[in-house]
Design an enzyme around this catalytic site. Structure first.
Site, mmCIF file in Angstrom:
data_model
loop_
_atom_site.group_PDB
_atom_site.id
_atom_site.type_symbol
_atom_site.label_atom_id
_atom_site.label_comp_id
_atom_site.label_asym_id
_atom_site.label_seq_id
_atom_site.Cartn_x
_atom_site.Cartn_y
_atom_site.Cartn_z
ATOM 1 N N GLN A 168 0.676 -1.297 0.272
ATOM 2 C CA GLN A 168 -0.056 0.085 -0.316
ATOM 3 C C GLN A 168 0.951 1.659 0.174
ATOM 4 O O GLN A 168 1.578 1.179 0.364
ATOM 5 C CB GLN A 168 -1.081 -0.007 1.317
ATOM 6 C CG GLN A 168 -1.860 0.760 1.145
ATOM 7 C CD GLN A 168 -2.770 0.757 2.152
ATOM 8 O OE1 GLN A 168 -2.984 0.078 2.960
ATOM 9 N NE2 GLN A 168 -3.668 2.337 2.991
ATOM 10 N N SER B 179 4.103 -6.893 2.399
ATOM 11 C CA SER B 179 3.402 -6.080 3.381
ATOM 12 C C SER B 179 1.648 -6.687 2.318
ATOM 13 O O SER B 179 2.022 -7.623 2.057
ATOM 14 C CB SER B 179 3.074 -4.871 3.525
ATOM 15 O OG SER B 179 2.026 -4.901 3.784
ATOM 16 N N LEU B 180 1.466 -5.878 2.183
ATOM 17 C CA LEU B 180 -0.087 -6.589 1.312
ATOM 18 C C LEU B 180 0.396 -6.987 -0.533
ATOM 19 O O LEU B 180 0.161 -7.896 -0.790
ATOM 20 C CB LEU B 180 -0.574 -5.101 0.808
ATOM 21 C CG LEU B 180 -1.463 -5.088 -0.917
ATOM 22 C CD1 LEU B 180 -2.892 -6.039 -0.207
ATOM 23 C CD2 LEU B 180 -2.138 -4.108 -1.580
ATOM 24 N N ARG C 98 -9.448 -7.032 4.817
ATOM 25 C CA ARG C 98 -8.638 -7.093 5.463
ATOM 26 C C ARG C 98 -8.435 -5.653 5.269
ATOM 27 O O ARG C 98 -8.067 -4.466 6.662
ATOM 28 C CB ARG C 98 -7.514 -7.491 4.780
ATOM 29 C CG ARG C 98 -5.869 -6.826 5.418
ATOM 30 C CD ARG C 98 -4.716 -7.575 4.094
ATOM 31 N NE ARG C 98 -3.125 -6.647 4.709
ATOM 32 C CZ ARG C 98 -2.363 -6.086 5.026
ATOM 33 N NH1 ARG C 98 -2.354 -5.590 4.040
ATOM 34 N NH2 ARG C 98 -0.695 -6.142 5.312
ATOM 35 N N HIS D 55 2.004 -3.461 11.102
ATOM 36 C CA HIS D 55 2.427 -4.361 11.515
ATOM 37 C C HIS D 55 3.904 -4.161 12.854
ATOM 38 O O HIS D 55 4.703 -4.384 13.156
ATOM 39 C CB HIS D 55 4.322 -3.990 10.228
ATOM 40 C CG HIS D 55 3.918 -4.167 9.394
ATOM 41 N ND1 HIS D 55 2.681 -5.395 8.660
ATOM 42 C CD2 HIS D 55 3.494 -3.421 7.816
ATOM 43 C CE1 HIS D 55 2.574 -4.760 7.474
ATOM 44 N NE2 HIS D 55 3.015 -4.279 6.679
ATOM 45 N N GLN E 267 1.114 -11.394 9.801
ATOM 46 C CA GLN E 267 2.541 -9.640 9.199
ATOM 47 C C GLN E 267 1.379 -8.844 9.184
ATOM 48 O O GLN E 267 2.194 -7.649 10.003
ATOM 49 C CB GLN E 267 2.113 -10.339 7.145
ATOM 50 C CG GLN E 267 1.995 -9.676 6.167
ATOM 51 C CD GLN E 267 1.661 -8.909 5.971
ATOM 52 O OE1 GLN E 267 0.587 -8.620 5.760
ATOM 53 N NE2 GLN E 267 2.115 -9.824 4.217
#
Length: 309
Positions: free
Chosen positions: A11, A91-92, A116, A198, A246
Site C-alpha cells: 500500500q 506487506s500487501l 483486510r 506490522h 504479518q
C-alpha cells in the site's frame, strides 16, 4: 538467463491509471478487473481510471486496486515468457506474490484483501496509530530510542540498511521522530497512514483476519514464495498463519532480499505500480540487477534488458 525474482509492492504505491494500459495490448486481462469489481461490489476499474485519488488512497480501495494492477502486470509478463524462480512481496504485496505463485487464487485473494482493508480502515477509526520512516540511523540506535520513549512504538519495516519504519501509538511515534532527529537521522518522516501496521497494536485486527483466512483454500506452490515475515519458504499449511502474523510483526525486506541473493537471484523485477522496492533493493545490494514492469513500455524494456543481461 540468470535466476529472476518477481517482487510486489504494498500500500502506498497506488495511482490513477495503474495497470490499465496493459488492457490495450492484452484485452483478455480485463477479466481481473471485472472479477475484482464483482467481488468488491463496486467498479474498481472505473475508480482506478477516473479517481478521485482521495478515494483510491483509502485503505479499503487501495489494497484491492494494487493487488489487481499487480496481478495484471504479472500476467502480461508471463504472456511474454517471463517466469520467476522466486516471488516475494512487501506487506500487501505478499498477496500478489501468492497469487502468482499459484498458492492463492486471484478471486480468493481479492476477497481476503477486501476484508483486510476494511478491518484496517475500521482500526484507523477506532484505535488510530501512526508510522514513521527513519533514515540514516542504525538498528541499535533505533532500539536505544525505543527504550527511551514513553508509550508503544515498534520497528515495523526493515526496508534497507539505512531505512527502518517504526509503528505505534501516535504520541510515541511523534516523540520518536523528535529523538531520531536529535540523534542526527538524515530524515524522520511521519507517513500518511492512520493505523499502526506490522506491530502488536494490530492484534485485534489480526484475530479478525484469521477468521477470514480460515475460509481460504490454499493450493500447492507452482513457484517458490519467500515470506518477508518468517524469512522462509513456507509450506501451504503455514500461509494463513504467516498472513495473520504479518499484521503484528515487522516486514524484514532487507533480510529477504539478501536471502534471495544467496539463493542465486540476480535479477529482481518489480511488478506493479511502484518503483519503491527497486530503490530499496539497489541500496541493499548495489550489484543486483533491478527492473520494473508497471506498464507496457516497461515490460518491453525489461524483456530487452533481461535478454542483454
Amino acid at each position: 538467463m540468470a535466476r529472476m525474482a518477481f517482487v510486489f509492492p504494498g500500500q502506498g504505491s497506488q495511482k490513477i491509471g495503474m495497470g490499465l494500459e496493459m488492457l490495450v495490448h492484452y484485452p483478455d486481462l480485463q477479466y481481473y478487473w471485472k472479477e475484482a469489481s464483482r467481488i468488491l461490489e463496486f467498479d474498481l476499474q472505473q475508480l482506478c481510471s477516473e479517481g478521485p485519488l482521495d478515494l483510491l488512497n483509502q485503505t479499503r480501495y487501495a489494497q484491492p486496486a494494487i493487488l489487481t494492477a499487480s496481478v495484471v502486470c504479472a500476467r502480461a509478463a508471463e504472456k511474454e515468457g517471463l517466469r520467476p524462480y522466486l516471488v516475494l512481496g512487501h506487506s500487501l504485496g505478499e498477496y500478489s506474490a501468492l497469487v502468482v505463485s499459484g498458492a492463492l487464487s486471484f478471486e480468493e485473494a481479492i476477497g481476503v484483501v477486501k476484508g483486510r482493508g476494511e478491518l484496517m480502515e475500521d482500526a484507523n477509526c477506532s484505535s488510530p496509530g501512526a508510522m514513521a520512516a527513519i533514515i540514516g540511523l542504525e538498528e541499535n540506535v533505533i532500539e536505544e530510542i525505543r527504550g527511551e520513549i514513553s508509550g508503544q512504538v515498534y520497528p515495523a519495516n526493515y526496508n534497507s540498511p539505512d531505512q527502518i519504519v517504526v509503528s505505534g501509538e501516535i504520541a510515541a511515534v511523534d516523540a520518536f521522530i523528535v529523538e531520531a532527529k536529535r540523534r542526527k537521522a538524515r530524515r524522520a518522516i511521519k507517513l500518511n497512514v492512520g493505523v499502526a501496521s506490522h506491530c502488536p497494536l494490530m492484534k485485534e485486527v489480526a484475530l479478525e483476519l484469521e477468521k477470514v483466512l480460515e475460509q481460504v483454500n490454499f493450493r500447492q506452490f507452482e513457484i517458490p514464495f519467500l515470506s518477508t515475515v518468517s524469512l522462509t519458504e513456507p509450506v501451504i499449511s503455514d500461509i494463513g498463519e504467516i498472513l495473520r502474523e504479518q499484521l503484528v510483526s515487522p516486514i524484514r525486506w532487507a533480510q529477504a532480499v539478501r536471502i534471495a541473493r544467496g539463493r542465486g537471484i540476480n535479477n529482481f523485477v518489480e511488478i506493479g505500480p511502484s518503483r519503491v522496492l527497486s530503490g530499496l533493493i539497489r541500496k541493499i545490494d548495489p550489484e543486483a540487477a533491478v527492473f520494473n514492469i508497471e506498464d507496457y513500455p516497461g515490460l518491453l524494456e525489461t524483456i530487452h534488458k533481461l535478454e542483454v543481461n
